[in-house]
Design an enzyme around this catalytic site. Structure first.
Site, PDB file in Angstrom:
ATOM      1  N   THR A  77      10.107 -14.570  -4.095  1.00  0.00           N
ATOM      2  CA  THR A  77      11.111 -15.568  -3.572  1.00  0.00           C
ATOM      3  C   THR A  77      10.818 -16.983  -3.795  1.00  0.00           C
ATOM      4  O   THR A  77      12.213 -17.670  -3.668  1.00  0.00           O
ATOM      5  CB  THR A  77      10.666 -14.679  -1.417  1.00  0.00           C
ATOM      6  OG1 THR A  77      10.549 -13.802  -1.789  1.00  0.00           O
ATOM      7  CG2 THR A  77      11.786 -16.186  -0.896  1.00  0.00           C
ATOM      8  N   GLU A 113     -18.179  10.362   6.451  1.00  0.00           N
ATOM      9  CA  GLU A 113     -16.501  11.275   6.897  1.00  0.00           C
ATOM     10  C   GLU A 113     -16.802  12.762   5.751  1.00  0.00           C
ATOM     11  O   GLU A 113     -16.084  13.833   6.141  1.00  0.00           O
ATOM     12  CB  GLU A 113     -15.627  10.564   6.505  1.00  0.00           C
ATOM     13  CG  GLU A 113     -15.010   9.323   7.456  1.00  0.00           C
ATOM     14  CD  GLU A 113     -14.872  10.193   8.631  1.00  0.00           C
ATOM     15  OE1 GLU A 113     -14.472  11.308   8.362  1.00  0.00           O
ATOM     16  OE2 GLU A 113     -14.780   9.175   9.620  1.00  0.00           O
ATOM     17  N   THR A 172       5.783 -12.302  -3.697  1.00  0.00           N
ATOM     18  CA  THR A 172       4.506 -11.535  -2.812  1.00  0.00           C
ATOM     19  C   THR A 172       3.873 -10.310  -2.274  1.00  0.00           C
ATOM     20  O   THR A 172       3.266  -9.929  -2.110  1.00  0.00           O
ATOM     21  CB  THR A 172       4.465 -12.705  -1.146  1.00  0.00           C
ATOM     22  OG1 THR A 172       5.769 -12.080  -0.522  1.00  0.00           O
ATOM     23  CG2 THR A 172       4.855 -13.729  -1.435  1.00  0.00           C
ATOM     24  N   ASP A 173       5.097  -9.759  -3.029  1.00  0.00           N
ATOM     25  CA  ASP A 173       5.138  -8.347  -2.389  1.00  0.00           C
ATOM     26  C   ASP A 173       3.832  -7.397  -2.973  1.00  0.00           C
ATOM     27  O   ASP A 173       3.132  -6.513  -2.883  1.00  0.00           O
ATOM     28  CB  ASP A 173       6.332  -7.384  -2.313  1.00  0.00           C
ATOM     29  CG  ASP A 173       7.323  -7.046  -1.638  1.00  0.00           C
ATOM     30  OD1 ASP A 173       6.661  -8.244  -0.922  1.00  0.00           O
ATOM     31  OD2 ASP A 173       7.691  -7.109  -1.786  1.00  0.00           O
ATOM     32  N   LYS A 222      -1.694  -9.137   1.702  1.00  0.00           N
ATOM     33  CA  LYS A 222      -0.218  -9.905   2.236  1.00  0.00           C
ATOM     34  C   LYS A 222      -0.236  -9.091   3.878  1.00  0.00           C
ATOM     35  O   LYS A 222      -0.117  -7.407   3.523  1.00  0.00           O
ATOM     36  CB  LYS A 222       1.114  -9.000   1.434  1.00  0.00           C
ATOM     37  CG  LYS A 222       2.671  -9.981   2.386  1.00  0.00           C
ATOM     38  CD  LYS A 222       3.956  -9.571   1.259  1.00  0.00           C
ATOM     39  CE  LYS A 222       4.535 -10.062   2.259  1.00  0.00           C
ATOM     40  NZ  LYS A 222       6.243  -9.857   1.231  1.00  0.00           N
ATOM     41  N   TYR A 259      18.775 -12.873   1.483  1.00  0.00           N
ATOM     42  CA  TYR A 259      18.429 -13.838  -0.312  1.00  0.00           C
ATOM     43  C   TYR A 259      18.392 -12.347  -1.696  1.00  0.00           C
ATOM     44  O   TYR A 259      17.990 -11.724  -1.348  1.00  0.00           O
ATOM     45  CB  TYR A 259      17.775 -14.491  -0.015  1.00  0.00           C
ATOM     46  CG  TYR A 259      16.462 -14.556   0.003  1.00  0.00           C
ATOM     47  CD1 TYR A 259      15.482 -14.559   1.409  1.00  0.00           C
ATOM     48  CD2 TYR A 259      15.352 -14.218  -1.314  1.00  0.00           C
ATOM     49  CE1 TYR A 259      14.350 -13.855   1.019  1.00  0.00           C
ATOM     50  CE2 TYR A 259      14.515 -13.373  -0.827  1.00  0.00           C
ATOM     51  CZ  TYR A 259      13.627 -13.684   0.221  1.00  0.00           C
ATOM     52  OH  TYR A 259      11.803 -13.396   0.307  1.00  0.00           O
TER      53      TYR A 259
END
Ligand SMILES: NC(=O)CC[C@H](N)C(=O)O
Length: 331
Positions: free
Chosen positions: A15, A288, A95-96, A168, A29
């Site tokens: 972006t 766990e 950014t992903d 992110k 965009y």
């Protein structure tokens, strides 16, 4: 200019290089449209803080980056970092998956020179676009001596974060990036304010070196959720993956019906790494699930996508589960 640091901007898309049809298009965009020369020309303030030059390495949205892209980028960063006429390196990035590339670079590039990965949440064509200031901050930090030796850094929204820790966490706000351990500092008007330093191994102190890595092994991620089946795990194991990251529920818990499938994968030579789909916290060994008994590894505080990066890098050196667990504690 002689007094200014020399900073190279490696542009990969995202972006920060995006363009929308109008100024109100903050979310609608096209990413990866504007070339690095135009990015630099659009920010004349850069010439006051550094001698900047750009290279267009890729022009993609970061979700489409491949392992080969990672190797190409990291090798270029490594080569530049060895040049006497380069003081710092900035990588502009979507950014992903920015957090994955930043972690990969901090694990594999042997340099103490500042390396900064930066993106934006709004394209440069939008009202209140964040890319220009993020890029200015990135170049400023890349050219500052006090940013050396801190591992790969990320400058978003005035924060300076560790490339290892940052993720992110919001997909639509300019405050998208954060770490549960907090930013290392902030950059304001070209000055860095530091508050903490990373304790995990990185860059100069890493046992991994991108100059010696020419391929990454296949590692896939299987999510945990109510009603999960063994379809993904069985398919991954059959496909020949070297490791499966289990993005488990809660403390990295694993549904009882797929435990035998993961055990089978392990006995067939696949490394099983337990992480959690929960954003924060960390996975504790033998809580766990009996990791010692099953010969599984836990991912410490790394989210599944970060655990995958470290697993790929670690597997270039060892498939010994004790060694892998040591690596997951140390990096
Ligand atoms: N804000 C962004 O950079 C997202 C754009 C795109 N999906 C990418 O990661 O490159």
């Amino acid at each position: 200019q002689q007094a200014l640091p020399n900073v190279v901007i490696l542009a990969t898309g995202g972006t920060i290089a995006g363009a929308g049809a109008s100024a109100v298009n903050s979310a609608t965009y096209a990413a990866a449209k504007v070339g690095v020369e135009k990015l630099i020309a659009g920010l004349p303030e850069l010439s006051k803080i550094a001698n900047v030059r750009g290279e267009q390495v890729f022009q993609v949205a970061s979700e489409s980056l491949t392992n080969d892209n990672l190797l190409t980028l990291a090798k270029r960063v490594s080569a530049l970092s060895k040049q006497a006429d380069v003081d710092g390196i900035v990588i502009t990035h979507g950014t992903d998956t920015l957090e994955e590339t930043a972690f990969f670079l901090t694990l594999t590039v042997h340099t103490s020179k500042p390396i900064i990965v930066v993106g934006s949440m709004r394209p440069g064509t939008a009202l209140s676009a964040d890319g220009a200031l993020n890029l200015y901050d990135a170049v400023s930090v890349a050219g500052s001596k006090d940013a050396a030796g801190k591992g790969v850094l990320v400058t978003m929204n005035d924060n300076i974060d560790s490339g290892r820790d940052v993720s992110k966490n919001v997909n639509i706000k300019t405050s998208a990036f954060s770490s549960q351990w907090g930013p290392l500092g902030m950059v304001v008007e070209g000055k860095n304010y530091w508050f903490r330093a990373p304790v995990k191994r990185h860059t100069m102190n890493s046992e991994f070196d991108i100059d010696a890595i020419n391929a990454l092994p296949p590692v896939e991620i299987a999510m945990g959720y109510e009603g999960v089946s063994s379809i993904a795990i069985d398919a991954f194991a059959k496909s020949g993956v070297k490791a499966i990251i289990h993005g488990g529920t809660g403390n990295g818990s694993v549904a009882n019906r797929i435990v035998p499938n993961l055990q089978k994968a392990r006995s067939d030579g696949v490394i099983v790494i337990r992480s959690s789909r929960v954003a924060d916290g960390f996975v504790i060994r033998n809580a766990e699930q009996p990791d010692d008994k099953y010969d599984w590894v836990v991912a410490h505080d790394l989210r599944p996508q970060k655990a995958r990066i470290l697993a790929m890098v670690a597997l270039t050196k060892t498939s010994d589960t004790k060694e892998l667990q040591r690596i997951f504690w140390e990096y």
